[in-house]
Design an enzyme around this catalytic site. Structure first.
Site, PDB file in Angstrom:
ATOM      1  N   SER A 158       0.843  -1.203   0.000  1.00 23.25           N
ATOM      2  CA  SER A 158       0.000   0.000   0.000  1.00 23.25           C
ATOM      3  C   SER A 158       0.874   1.247   0.000  1.00 23.25           C
ATOM      4  CB  SER A 158      -0.876   0.015   1.243  1.00 23.25           C
ATOM      5  OG  SER A 158      -1.521   1.264   1.365  1.00 23.25           O
TER       6      SER A 158
ATOM      7  N   TYR B 131      -1.173  -0.085  10.397  1.00 25.08           N
ATOM      8  CA  TYR B 131      -1.383  -0.616   9.041  1.00 25.08           C
ATOM      9  C   TYR B 131      -0.190  -0.214   8.170  1.00 25.08           C
ATOM     10  CZ  TYR B 131      -3.595  -1.084   4.414  1.00 25.08           C
ATOM     11  OH  TYR B 131      -3.891  -1.411   3.116  1.00 25.08           O
TER      12      TYR B 131
END
Ligand SMILES: Cc1cc2nc3c(=O)[nH]c(=O)nc-3n(C[C@H](O)[C@H](O)[C@H](O)COP(=O)(O)OP(=O)(O)OC[C@H]3O[C@@H](n4cnc5c(N)ncnc54)[C@H](O)[C@@H]3O)c2cc1C
Ligand SMILES: NC(=O)c1ccc[n+]([C@@H]2O[C@H](COP(=O)([O-])OP(=O)(O)OC[C@H]3O[C@@H](n4cnc5c(N)ncnc54)[C@H](OP(=O)(O)O)[C@@H]3O)[C@@H](O)[C@H]2O)c1
Lengths: 463, 260
Positions: B153, B166
């Site tokens: 990501s 995250y």
């Protein structure tokens, strides 16, 4: 209004995750962009999510698709909209029978992308392909082939309905037939459709054999309707801005799937998006009359024939995404009636006269004869006779009084209006059009309702 | 199938591409698989929820996948990975591409208070992926072929207060992928690090403004192309490349004051 009798809380207690997932906004609009109501959006990706996804939520819920209904039948003010478009899987397809089963959030556009290259087409299609299967069933939509094929529901073989109590029902003409009939045209009130099976029809080409015929007046329209009643697709565009010798002039459009094998490639994505809201004055009597004149004379000869791709034939408006912004920020009001044959001619002339007189010309006016294939739904809109669809920009003090007059005229001629295209009819009018609404009310899921339903069943004051 | 772009991933001419998908019920993975299915790929799908997996598998089959097999597994259980991967590859009779998509966003505020929550994010997004890639990379090195396409990501490019657990899991993953590529690229194995910006999927549908996030089908198209062309890194949508370049170069004394 959380105390509304139509809106008991869903079973269970509200979970933390359900609460944090809630946001009240107006990003889900109906196609007319009127009325605009805030709601909590509950995206649904999987069949199993309902009813857990509304556990403990207050103020009612409504499953929705692409929001291509014009008025408030796909809205629920301050309630929870279960947005089904991400639930869009194909579950089976049998090229022998043409039966396709897909999750209810799949759009007709997605179905065409899959089916056309395999030599299949939708059995019935509305004037836009950006509607979901669930929406097509819940409004029991009709297309240009209604006079031979009936409604969308006529081609649905089976579906699954899930209720807020967690019960699942497979429904068909033989299994749970009462739920089958209540859910087709049931305005999303009987439960959430999770998947739908329908019978596709074979084609050998993308092409449509097209013919356009100019007509002058309703009698010529009726004569053409009779002459071409065996042609699969017929629809007319009609000029409702003109009076005098041009009154009710129009173009009668016929089409049939080409019989000569041809191209079956999938459609390309539309590239044009209507960029911003047009200013309120963009659509006035002058611009609309000019458009209508150009449209009529675009076809230079009384008759033209051509081979057309199915996209411009069925979905001319889909070429520009979000074209509803043309109507500016106040939005547009649709109006569509179906008047039975006994008074269809008289009623249509009277209503067109009233519209022309009002000076509030409709930009797009579509006229068609409905056939006599019985609709399978309890509250289906089509009935044998004439249907006319009009759209009006919303102008303060003008549009609503006109539309209310037109609705009364429709009632006096024994007709009815289409809930998918309504934001204005009164509870009184609705209940005369659809006396069977009380039967649907008995099938309604206690947690599900819509702003439309609350308006026309009189639970809350109008608007 | 288009022969000049369909052949990037190593496989014999004309045979369907054999793809192993881990976390196949992910919105991004499903959209990608639809494109592969339309080309007639063979797919082995792994996910932890059997009902969701069955719907995804049915859809891909109808769309034209030449073979679809599935296994239900919680990928947090690293001890089961070797058996699972062996079974999948036997079922596919080989493997051209492994696509690793599973992941969780996690609850950042809770993770700040409770290490168990933080550890779960690191375990699912980083540890379990490393476990699978360790096995898969060695399998590919032995055969001198294969593409390992992994969903990391943009969040891994710089830690931000709104989702740094995250972000840390994806940063660790990106660093791992860089190192792994450095080791196995010369053996004929491609390591594709996919770094999406915000995408409209089940992971993000509760977020404010998510209706403006990237469309999953656009992202999927770019991923299919990156696998075909054997990219090393894919920012998708592409503007996230330059955006993250700028963000990575904001001096820390300024960055630490920003609300990101
Ligand atoms: C340009 C244009 C042309 C059109 N032409 C035609 C036409 O020719 N003929 C015609 O009949 N209509 C036509 N329509 C109207 C349109 O076909 C219907 O309003 C259709 O129902 C819209 O589908 P949707 O997916 O947008 O559903 P929405 O508008 O979002 O919802 C419509 C109804 O379906 C229900 N619903 C949606 N999903 C589910 C589900 N999963 N389970 C249960 N209920 C559900 C909703 O509760 C609501 O009552 C047209 C609309 C436009 C914008
Ligand atoms: N969406 C974005 O904006 C975005 C941006 C950048 C990167 N990514 C990354 O892209 C990947 C796919 O995400 P998405 O957007 O497609 O979200 P998604 O739809 O939520 O997909 C995540 C998937 O991972 C699965 N999963 C989680 N933990 C698992 C476990 N222990 N075992 C097996 N499966 C597990 C989930 O399964 P269940 O369905 O059973 O929960 C889900 O199917 C993720 O790695 C994500 O971090 C997403």
């Amino acid at each position: 209004m959380s105390t509304s009798t139509l809106r008991p809380a869903a079973h269970g207690t509200s979970s933390a995750s359900a609460d944090s997932a809630r946001r009240l906004d107006t990003s889900f609009e109906s196609w007319g962009r009127f009325p605009k109501y805030p709601a909590h959006l509950v995206p649904m990706h999987w069949q199993q999510e309902f009813p857990a996804n509304i556990q403990g939520l207050h103020n009612g819920a409504l499953p929705v698709g692409m929001g291509r209904s014009y008025g408030d039948s796909c809205l629920l003010k301050d309630g929870n909209l279960i947005v089904t478009t991400a639930m869009n899987r194909l579950l089976s397809f049998d090229p022998e029978t043409g039966i396709l089963t897909a999750e209810a959030g799949m759009t007709l556009a997605q179905i065409l992308d899959f089916a056309v290259p395999r030599g299949f087409f939708l059995p019935v299609t509305p004037g836009t392909k950006y509607v979901t299967l669930g929406g097509a069933v819940a409004n029991d939509i009709h297309g240009k082939n209604h006079h031979v094929a009936g409604t969308f529901g006529n081609h649905v073989t089976e579906f699954e309905l899930v209720r807020s109590d967690g019960s699942h029902r497979r429904c068909s003409r033989t299994e749970n037939p009462d739920w089958f009939g209540a859910t087709i045209g049931g305005l999303g009130l009987t439960g959430v459709l999770t998947w739908v099976s329908l019978r596709m029809r074979p084609i050998v080409s993308r092409a449509i054999d097209y013919e356009g015929i100019q007509f002058h007046g309703i009698d010529e329209f009726l004569a053409l309707t009779e002459e071409y009643k065996h042609v699969e697709y017929t629809v007319s565009w009609i000029d409702c801005a003109s009076t005098g010798k041009n009154f009710a002039r129009g173009i009668f459009m016929l089409g049939e799937h080409a019989q000569v094998p041809g191209d079956l490639k999938p459609s390309s994505e539309p590239k044009l998006v209507f960029p911003v809201e047009a200013p309120g004055f963009a659509l006035n009597h002058t611009t609309v009359s000019a458009f209508n004149t150009v449209f009529f004379h675009k076809q230079r000869k009384p008759r033209v024939q051509s081979l057309q791709d199915y996209e411009p034939f069925f979905y001319p408006l889909d070429a520009v995404l979000r074209w509803n912004r043309l109507y500016g920020k106040s939005g547009l009001l649709q109006f569509q009636y179906a008047i039975p044959w006994e008074s269809a001619r008289q009623g249509t002339i009277a209503i067109l006269t009233e519209v022309a007189k009002s000076g509030l010309a409709s930009f797009l006016a579509v006229l068609k004869a409905f056939g006599d294939v019985p609709s399978p739904g309890l509250l289906s809109f089509p009935q044998p006779g004439i249907t006319l669809a009009l759209d009006f920009p919303i102008k303060a003090g003008l549009t609503f009084p006109l539309v209310e007059r037109l609705a009364d005229m429709t009632r006096d001629f024994g007709g009815r209006l289409y809930p998918a295209k309504d934001a204005a009819m009164t509870a009184d009018q609705f209940q005369t059009f659809y006396p069977q609404w009380r039967q649907l009310e008995r099938f309604r899921d206690p947690v599900l309702t819509s702003s439309f339903w609350e308006r026309v069943t009189g639970d809350r004051p109008n608007l | 199938m288009n022969s000049n772009n369909g052949n990037g991933a190593a496989r014999s001419q004309g045979e369907p591409m054999k793809i192993l998908v881990l976390g196949a019920t992910s919105g991004i993975a499903e959209a990608t698989c639809r494109l592969w299915a339309a080309r007639g790929a063979s797919l082995f799908l792994v996910a932890r929820n059997s009902e969701k997996l069955a719907a995804v598998a049915a859809d891909l089959k109808v769309r034209g996948a030449s073979y679809v097999d599935t296994a239900v597994a919680d990928l947090d259980d690293t001890s089961s990975h070797p058996t699972l991967l062996t079974h999948a590859i036997n079922s596919l009779t080989g493997m051209d591409v492994a696509y690793l998509a599973h992941g969780i966003l996690g609850d950042q505020p809770r993770a700040e208070q409770d290490f168990v929550v933080a550890e779960q994010i690191l375990h699912t997004n980083f540890v379990s992926v490393v476990s699978m890639l360790t096995w898969l990379a060695n399998y590919c090195v032995q055969r001198h072929s294969g593409v390992l396409a992994v969903l990391s990501s943009v969040a891994g490019d710089r830690g931000r207060k709104s989702n740094y657990l995250y972000g840390a899991s994806k940063a660790g993953l990106s660093a791992f992928l860089g190192g792994l590529r450095n080791r196995v690229d010369r053996e004929g194995v491609t390591i594709l690090n996919i770094k999406p910006g915000p995408v409209k999927t089940g992971m993000t549908s509760h977020m404010k403004g998510s209706e403006k996030f990237a469309d999953v089908n656009v992202v999927a198209k770019a991923i299919v192309k990156a696998v075909d062309k054997r990219y090393d890194v894919l920012y998708v949508p592409f503007q996230w490349g330059p955006i993250m370049f700028v963000i990575q170069h904001i001096p820390e004394r300024i960055f630490k004051k920003l609300n990101l």
